[in-house]
Design an enzyme around this catalytic site. Structure first.
Site, PDB file in Angstrom:
ATOM      1  N   ASP A 144       0.852  -1.190   0.000  1.00  0.00           N
ATOM      2  CA  ASP A 144       0.000   0.000   0.000  1.00  0.00           C
ATOM      3  C   ASP A 144       0.893   1.247   0.000  1.00  0.00           C
ATOM      4  O   ASP A 144       1.901   1.314   0.717  1.00  0.00           O
ATOM      5  CB  ASP A 144      -0.907  -0.005   1.241  1.00  0.00           C
ATOM      6  N   ILE A 145       0.514   2.242  -0.780  1.00  0.00           N
ATOM      7  CA  ILE A 145       1.320   3.462  -0.916  1.00  0.00           C
ATOM      8  C   ILE A 145       1.314   4.303   0.366  1.00  0.00           C
ATOM      9  O   ILE A 145       2.225   5.102   0.601  1.00  0.00           O
ATOM     10  CB  ILE A 145       0.815   4.292  -2.129  1.00  0.00           C
ATOM     11  N   GLU A 161     -12.226   3.683  -1.067  1.00  0.00           N
ATOM     12  CA  GLU A 161     -11.779   4.830  -1.867  1.00  0.00           C
ATOM     13  C   GLU A 161     -11.450   4.438  -3.301  1.00  0.00           C
ATOM     14  O   GLU A 161     -11.604   5.248  -4.215  1.00  0.00           O
ATOM     15  CB  GLU A 161     -10.542   5.474  -1.222  1.00  0.00           C
ATOM     16  N   HIS A 180     -10.339  -4.977  -3.550  1.00  0.00           N
ATOM     17  CA  HIS A 180      -9.010  -5.251  -2.988  1.00  0.00           C
ATOM     18  C   HIS A 180      -9.128  -5.692  -1.548  1.00  0.00           C
ATOM     19  O   HIS A 180     -10.026  -5.255  -0.822  1.00  0.00           O
ATOM     20  CB  HIS A 180      -8.097  -4.029  -3.099  1.00  0.00           C
ATOM     21  N   HIS A 212      -7.064  -5.820   2.057  1.00  0.00           N
ATOM     22  CA  HIS A 212      -5.933  -5.277   2.814  1.00  0.00           C
ATOM     23  C   HIS A 212      -5.391  -6.364   3.734  1.00  0.00           C
ATOM     24  O   HIS A 212      -6.159  -6.976   4.493  1.00  0.00           O
ATOM     25  CB  HIS A 212      -6.388  -4.117   3.720  1.00  0.00           C
TER      26      HIS A 212
HETATM   27  P1  5GP Z   1      -9.822   1.528   0.367  1.00  0.00           P
HETATM   28  O1  5GP Z   1     -10.047   2.696   1.281  1.00  0.00           O
HETATM   29  O2  5GP Z   1     -10.414   1.742  -0.992  1.00  0.00           O
HETATM   30  O3  5GP Z   1     -10.216   0.214   0.977  1.00  0.00           O
HETATM   31  O4  5GP Z   1      -8.233   1.420   0.201  1.00  0.00           O
HETATM   32  C1  5GP Z   1      -7.544   1.945  -0.877  1.00  0.00           C
HETATM   33  C2  5GP Z   1      -6.066   1.814  -0.558  1.00  0.00           C
HETATM   34  O5  5GP Z   1      -5.339   1.988  -1.755  1.00  0.00           O
HETATM   35  C3  5GP Z   1      -5.563   2.856   0.448  1.00  0.00           C
HETATM   36  O6  5GP Z   1      -5.003   2.185   1.581  1.00  0.00           O
HETATM   37  C4  5GP Z   1      -4.508   3.638  -0.345  1.00  0.00           C
HETATM   38  O7  5GP Z   1      -3.388   4.004   0.431  1.00  0.00           O
HETATM   39  C5  5GP Z   1      -4.144   2.668  -1.458  1.00  0.00           C
HETATM   40  N1  5GP Z   1      -3.725   3.299  -2.700  1.00  0.00           N
HETATM   41  C6  5GP Z   1      -4.393   4.281  -3.365  1.00  0.00           C
HETATM   42  N2  5GP Z   1      -3.738   4.597  -4.496  1.00  0.00           N
HETATM   43  C7  5GP Z   1      -2.646   3.784  -4.549  1.00  0.00           C
HETATM   44  C8  5GP Z   1      -1.584   3.640  -5.489  1.00  0.00           C
HETATM   45  O8  5GP Z   1      -1.509   4.324  -6.520  1.00  0.00           O
HETATM   46  N3  5GP Z   1      -0.633   2.710  -5.218  1.00  0.00           N
HETATM   47  C9  5GP Z   1      -0.687   1.925  -4.103  1.00  0.00           C
HETATM   48  N4  5GP Z   1       0.317   1.045  -3.928  1.00  0.00           N
HETATM   49  N5  5GP Z   1      -1.677   2.041  -3.186  1.00  0.00           N
HETATM   50  C10 5GP Z   1      -2.641   2.950  -3.417  1.00  0.00           C
END
Ligand code: 5GP
Ligand code: ZN
Length: 116
Positions: free
Chosen positions: A30-31, A95, A100, A102
């Protein structure tokens, strides 16, 4: 035109710290990590949310968890413990609308996030 950031990561159009790849899934760091180990595991197929899982693609969910287990072992967090989270839609804080999982660990994570 597909503007999905995780589709672009899956095809290599956007770089990532790739940790695993096979015909079905990709795993990468994760970034913006929320724990010492924070890995995202995605299907290569674009499925926006967990609501898009059905009998035909449910094997992807099993594969994502199997890869999470293997990466937890590789990162040496299996014995200490780890957490798996899939956020689905806005109330869960999703987001990126490409399914995905985690994988979080590497420290005591505390109680499950507040739902009250
Ligand atoms: P969500 O809130 O959708 O469950 O998690 C999205 C995750 O994607 C977040 O933890 C965010 O840091 C990660 N993320 C968003 N854009 C990127 C990216 O371009 N590269 C990587 N490696 N992670 C990303
Ligand atoms: Zn996508």
């Amino acid at each position: 035109m597909n503007e999905c950031i995780f589709c672009k990561i899956a095809t290599g159009e956007i770089p990532c710290d790739k940790l695993y790849e096979d015909d079905d899934v990709v795993a990468f760091s994760d970034i913006n990590p929320a724990a010492p180990v924070h890995i995202l595991i995605i299907p290569k197929k674009h499925l926006p949310t967990l609501n898009d899982i059905d009998d035909k693609n449910a094997h992807l969910i099993a594969k994502m968890h199997l890869v999470a287990k293997e990466l937890a072992h590789a990162k040496k967090i299996s014995a200490g413990g780890y957490r798996i989270i899939i956020n689905c839609n806005s109330d869960a804080g999703q987001e990126v609308f490409h399914l995905h999982l985690h994988l979080l660990g590497g420290k005591p994570l505390g109680p499950m996030i507040a739902c009250r």
